[in-house]
Design a protein around this motif. Structure first.
Motif, PDB file in Angstrom:
ATOM      1  N   UNK A 158       0.732  -1.220   0.076  1.00  0.00           N
ATOM      2  CA  UNK A 158      -0.027   0.009  -0.220  1.00  0.00           C
ATOM      3  C   UNK A 158       1.002   1.269  -0.060  1.00  0.00           C
ATOM      4  N   UNK A 159       1.198   1.605  -1.005  1.00  0.00           N
ATOM      5  CA  UNK A 159       2.182   2.522  -1.467  1.00  0.00           C
ATOM      6  C   UNK A 159       1.594   3.927  -2.554  1.00  0.00           C
ATOM      7  N   UNK A 160       0.299   3.843  -2.455  1.00  0.00           N
ATOM      8  CA  UNK A 160      -0.321   4.695  -3.404  1.00  0.00           C
ATOM      9  C   UNK A 160      -1.750   5.346  -2.653  1.00  0.00           C
ATOM     10  N   UNK A 161      -1.767   6.703  -2.450  1.00  0.00           N
ATOM     11  CA  UNK A 161      -3.153   7.006  -1.872  1.00  0.00           C
ATOM     12  C   UNK A 161      -4.248   7.250  -2.856  1.00  0.00           C
ATOM     13  N   UNK A 162      -5.289   7.264  -2.163  1.00  0.00           N
ATOM     14  CA  UNK A 162      -6.505   7.292  -3.167  1.00  0.00           C
ATOM     15  C   UNK A 162      -6.733   8.666  -3.719  1.00  0.00           C
ATOM     16  N   UNK A 163      -7.041   8.876  -4.843  1.00  0.00           N
ATOM     17  CA  UNK A 163      -7.138  10.129  -5.458  1.00  0.00           C
ATOM     18  C   UNK A 163      -8.846  10.278  -6.197  1.00  0.00           C
ATOM     19  N   UNK A 164      -9.279  11.518  -6.319  1.00  0.00           N
ATOM     20  CA  UNK A 164     -10.394  11.496  -7.233  1.00  0.00           C
ATOM     21  C   UNK A 164     -10.507  10.791  -8.460  1.00  0.00           C
ATOM     22  N   UNK A 165     -11.440  10.021  -8.894  1.00  0.00           N
ATOM     23  CA  UNK A 165     -11.472   9.167 -10.006  1.00  0.00           C
ATOM     24  C   UNK A 165     -11.630   9.790 -11.067  1.00  0.00           C
ATOM     25  N   UNK A 220     -10.733  14.697   2.044  1.00  0.00           N
ATOM     26  CA  UNK A 220      -9.851  13.843   2.501  1.00  0.00           C
ATOM     27  C   UNK A 220     -10.322  12.274   2.070  1.00  0.00           C
ATOM     28  N   UNK A 221      -9.370  11.783   1.375  1.00  0.00           N
ATOM     29  CA  UNK A 221      -9.858  10.347   0.873  1.00  0.00           C
ATOM     30  C   UNK A 221      -8.982   9.324   1.543  1.00  0.00           C
ATOM     31  N   UNK A 222      -9.454   8.195   2.248  1.00  0.00           N
ATOM     32  CA  UNK A 222      -8.323   7.184   2.741  1.00  0.00           C
ATOM     33  C   UNK A 222      -8.586   5.996   2.554  1.00  0.00           C
ATOM     34  N   UNK A 223      -7.640   4.960   2.157  1.00  0.00           N
ATOM     35  CA  UNK A 223      -7.953   3.543   1.582  1.00  0.00           C
ATOM     36  C   UNK A 223      -7.831   2.493   2.793  1.00  0.00           C
ATOM     37  N   UNK A 224      -8.309   1.263   2.295  1.00  0.00           N
ATOM     38  CA  UNK A 224      -8.326   0.247   3.494  1.00  0.00           C
ATOM     39  C   UNK A 224      -7.150  -0.419   3.409  1.00  0.00           C
ATOM     40  N   UNK A 225      -6.025  -0.085   3.155  1.00  0.00           N
ATOM     41  CA  UNK A 225      -4.922  -0.689   3.122  1.00  0.00           C
ATOM     42  C   UNK A 225      -4.499  -0.967   4.755  1.00  0.00           C
ATOM     43  N   UNK A 245      -4.292   3.278  -7.197  1.00  0.00           N
ATOM     44  CA  UNK A 245      -3.341   2.281  -8.018  1.00  0.00           C
ATOM     45  C   UNK A 245      -3.210   1.110  -7.327  1.00  0.00           C
ATOM     46  N   UNK A 246      -3.042   1.103  -5.993  1.00  0.00           N
ATOM     47  CA  UNK A 246      -2.813  -0.226  -5.547  1.00  0.00           C
ATOM     48  C   UNK A 246      -3.728  -1.464  -5.895  1.00  0.00           C
ATOM     49  N   UNK A 247      -3.331  -2.506  -5.461  1.00  0.00           N
ATOM     50  CA  UNK A 247      -4.313  -3.730  -5.640  1.00  0.00           C
ATOM     51  C   UNK A 247      -5.522  -3.678  -4.706  1.00  0.00           C
ATOM     52  N   UNK A 248      -6.431  -4.371  -5.104  1.00  0.00           N
ATOM     53  CA  UNK A 248      -7.736  -4.272  -4.473  1.00  0.00           C
ATOM     54  C   UNK A 248      -7.639  -4.502  -2.763  1.00  0.00           C
ATOM     55  N   UNK A 249      -6.769  -5.272  -2.624  1.00  0.00           N
ATOM     56  CA  UNK A 249      -6.576  -5.666  -1.178  1.00  0.00           C
ATOM     57  C   UNK A 249      -6.175  -4.152  -0.439  1.00  0.00           C
ATOM     58  N   UNK A 297      -3.701   4.644   3.648  1.00  0.00           N
ATOM     59  CA  UNK A 297      -2.951   5.892   3.175  1.00  0.00           C
ATOM     60  C   UNK A 297      -4.193   6.788   2.709  1.00  0.00           C
ATOM     61  N   UNK A 298      -3.897   8.168   2.934  1.00  0.00           N
ATOM     62  CA  UNK A 298      -4.930   8.953   2.753  1.00  0.00           C
ATOM     63  C   UNK A 298      -4.248  10.164   1.800  1.00  0.00           C
TER      64      UNK A 298
END
Length: 798
Positions: A488-495, A575-580, A520-524, A584-585
């Motif tokens: 998990x090395x990529x933070x989520x961004x606007x689509x 602010x957008x945070x992922x589930x890794x 950009x990270x995997x679904x996990x 990362x946000x």
């Protein structure tokens, strides 16, 4: 022949004696003559047919037929018979006449005695009988004394034709192993002799050659087998000679022969047989399936379908490794490799091969089984094989961003040969152009050279070579797939690049946009995404955010009423945070514009300047008006430019020497008439004496009037004045073409006053020429005037 003559004379005397002693006026004799038989046998075969007439007839002779032997070659003619009438007293007054077939040519008669003789040799096969007519007439008056009487002379057959077969050679077939008495063929001969008389045409058949294999029936000519179990494989063809003999086969008969070729046809009476009990073969372990190992052949002396043999493997430890097929052209069994071999695992195999006839004749089934078996031993030869990897392919995993030198995995290969050579490994650089990996040449360990990024390349597919140390030409290749494990090395961004619009008359808690995110990270390490406002603006008075818990969020209006004059643009950080793990946000800014809307919420305008413009004109209308104005301006500019170009004078070459045009025109002309152009009068158009020269190439914009002070030059002016005048007129004439008026040569003039300047006829006309007029041409022609004037003066003086 002597006996035959004696026999005829005896019969003749017997006939006469019977006629006179018995007082019979009509006697009919049937005579059968055979010069080769005995007199007693022929005498017994004679049949006398007496027809007795009780009263005496006036006509004293009547007969039916005589006989004459064929092929008589004696020195004297053959006596056929004698004609004699009862009224013949022997004084010679009666004349006997013979007519009919062959009369006078073959048969002649003594007109006095009535003896009939055959003068030619007769052939019964050509003609069997002749019909003649006899008559007795008075020698002096030719008056018939007896009515004509018809009789037949038959040609008596002798055995002079040998038997002849219908064919000179016969061909026949008979199956081998046929029973005795089996009919093979019937031969037939014919005899041209008379079959109704004697035995001349009675044939008897016999075999001269072909015993003891064949026999022939004496009466029918049918050839039959005479020996049992004749074997085609021992002897296939026989030549038989058959004789046909007449006279019933007795001595003295004639004969003919024919040749009969008899062929024994094949039957399946022989089983296939291998010439040896064991076959030895060898095959390399490097051979591929389907490759031929060797061949076996069982010999069958039969031919055709009787000799067809099918091969099969019925036993042995190599049944799974080998197979056998039948080559029907060569009748061989072809042993082929079925699976790959390994010398190190098994070095030899044994097969039991059976050869059996395809077609079996039930008549000979008792002869035994029509098949045979043989043992085939196959040895496996060692081959120099390339290294073999323990797996057909390898799959490894490595985390992205791993440090350089991280071990990815290990490949292993070995030499299958008994030598077990050392192996060296290398990476096919065509499959790793960026050089992400390196392999240890000795142990096959694969390591990273630089950090990997899953988002850039998720899978790396490389190939690894294994080469024997001492035999570099022996190499193997294996595919290696390396999966880059996600971190998990990529933070989520606007689509997407969102741009929101809110109406000035928006209501509180009204939703005006829904946003989503991308990672950009995997679904996990991506969803579920969490949307929120930064803590410092969590109580934003204008807008609020609602997380929909489906990886989307809705932006709502918090208050009512917005004004574009006060503020037409708002920036809302989200602010957008992922589930890794760890999550990362990122903070993304949403641009919100304030727009004017109608009562239904439909968007009208988002620009603050829209209030300044007239309400009746939209942006599209303004753009259309400006485009029309620009087009009109362009049209006006083009029109002015064209108008200006049209009013400018045509091109004038001020520095050009106009006089050159006088001597460089292209018309070569017709002799002396060309010189008329040098007369100054020819340079003027008589129609333009008044000073106006009409243009014929263009239509003038206005009528040109001659300028005051410019008058036409007279005919006797200086050329310089004339040219300068014309140049001045052309410069001030707006309708002039782009060339000087001096070049108008379209008008050829009305004839030159000066005459010709040519010197072609000077030899004869010099005395008639007067060159004084050259003095009037001005200084440019002074040299010419002096030259010709001096010449004339010189001529006059002389």
């Amino acid at each position: 022949l002597w006996l035959n003559g004696l026999y005829l004379r005896l019969i003749y005397k017997l006939q006469r004696g019977l006629r006179y002693k018995l007082g019979i006026s009509r006697v009919t004799l049937h005579l059968g003559l055979n010069p080769f038989g005995s007199i007693m046998r022929e005498y017994e075969s004679l049949s006398f047919n007496f027809q007795m007439i009780l009263h005496r007839s006036k006509r004293g002779w009547v007969w039916n037929q005589f006989f004459v032997i064929e092929e008589y070659t004696g020195p004297d003619p053959v006596l056929v018979g004698r004609l004699h009438s009862d009224i013949d007293s022997g004084d010679g007054n009666i004349k006997y006449i013979l007519s009919g077939e062959g009369a006078g040519i073959i048969f002649v008669i003594d007109d006095k005695s009535g003896n009939i003789h055959a003068t030619k040799t007769l052939d019964r096969e050509e003609r069997a009988q002749y019909t003649l007519t006899a008559q007795a007439v008075d020698r002096n008056t030719n008056r018939p004394l007896e009515p004509p009487s018809e009789f037949i002379v038959k040609v008596q057959d002798i055995n002079d034709n040998p038997p002849e077969f219908l064919h000179e050679n016969y061909h026949a077939n008979v199956p081998e192993r046929s029973n005795v008495g089996t009919s093979v063929i019937q031969v037939t001969a014919s005899d041209a002799d008379d079959p109704t008389y004697g035995n001349s045409a009675k044939l008897v058949y016999s075999i001269l050659e072909g015993q003891p294999y064949f026999s022939v029936e004496a009466q029918t000519g049918i050839i039959r087998t005479a020996l049992p179990n004749m074997d085609r494989e021992a002897k296939e063809e026989y030549h038989v000679v058959i004789q046909a003999k007449d006279m019933g086969g007795h001595m003295g008969g004639l004969s003919g022969t024919t040749k009969v070729t008899i062929t024994l046809t094949d039957v399946n009476d022989n089983p296939p047989k291998f010439p040896q009990s064991v076959y030895q073969m060898s095959v390399s372990e490097a051979a591929v399936p389907g490759e031929e190992v060797g061949r076996v052949k069982a010999k069958d002396p039969d031919i055709g379908e009787n000799g067809l043999v099918a091969y099969s493997i019925i036993d042995g430890d190599g049944m799974d490794m080998f197979e056998i097929t039948t080559d029907y052209e060569t009748q061989e069994g072809v042993v082929k490799l079925k699976k790959r071999l390994d010398f190190e695992t098994k070095k030899s195999y044994s097969l039991k091969v059976e050869a059996a006839n395809v077609h079996i004749d039930p008549k000979f089934i008792s002869n035994g089984p029509f098949k045979d078996t043989v043992t085939v031993k196959i040895s496996v030869e060692d081959a120099d094989e390339p290294p073999v990897f323990l797996k057909p392919s390898y799959i490894f995993e490595v985390q992205e961003n791993a440090a350089s030198g991280t071990v990815v995995g290990k490949v292993h290969a070995k030499d299958p040969d008994a030598a077990n050579s050392a192996i060296r490994y290398s990476i096919d650089r065509h499959t790793d152009l960026e050089r992400y990996f390196i392999i240890n040449a000795e142990d096959g360990n694969i390591k990273t050279i630089k950090a990997l990024d899953r988002e850039e390349i998720a899978w790396h597919n490389i190939s690894v070579f294994a080469v024997e140390v001492h035999k570099q030409h022996q190499e193997a290749k294996v595919p290696v797939a390396i999966k880059v494990v996600d971190v998990n090395d990529n933070a989520p961004k606007f689509a997407a690049a969102y741009e929101a619009f809110v109406c000035e008359n928006a209501r509180s808690n009204q939703q005006f946009i829904t946003i989503s995110a991308d990672d950009k990270d995997d679904s996990a390490n991506g969803p579920r995404f969490i949307f929120s406002l930064p803590p410092e603006i969590i109580h934003n008075p204008n807008f609020t955010l609602r997380d929909n818990r489906d990886n989307t969020a809705s932006v709502l209006v918090r208050r009512e009423g917005f004004s574009r004059q006060k503020q037409d643009l708002y920036l809302l950080p989200i602010v957008i945070s992922d589930g890794g793990l760890p999550p990362m946000s990122s903070t993304n800014t949403l641009t919100i514009r304030v727009c004017g809307c109608d009562s239904n919420g439909s968007l009208l305008s988002c620009n603050a300047e829209a209030y300044i413009l007239n309400a009746g004109l939209s942006t599209g209308a303004l753009i259309a008006i400006l485009a029309c104005i620009v087009i009109l301006l362009v049209i006006v500019v083009l029109f002015v430019t064209l108008k200006r170009q049209k009013k400018e004078p045509l091109i004038v070459f001020e520095e050009e020497d106009v006089r050159e045009n006088i001597i460089t025109y292209d018309d070569e002309g017709g002799g002396e008439e060309d010189t008329e152009a040098f007369d100054i009068a020819t340079l003027q158009n008589p129609d333009g004496i008044n000073g106006f020269i009409p243009r014929k190439d263009i239509k003038p914009e206005y009528q040109y009037m001659p300028r005051p002070g410019l008058r036409p030059a007279p005919n006797s002016v200086d050329v310089d004045d004339f040219i300068n005048t014309r140049i001045q007129e052309a410069d001030n004439d707006p309708t002039a073409p782009p060339y000087d008026s001096i070049q108008i040569y379209g008008y050829e003039g009305r004839g030159s006053v000066a005459g010709s300047l040519s010197s072609l006829e000077s030899a004869t006309t010099d005395s008639d020429l007067d060159y004084d007029y050259l003095q009037n041409w001005g200084p440019r022609f002074k040299k010419l005037a002096d030259l010709y004037g001096s010449k004339d003066t010189f001529d006059d003086d002389s």
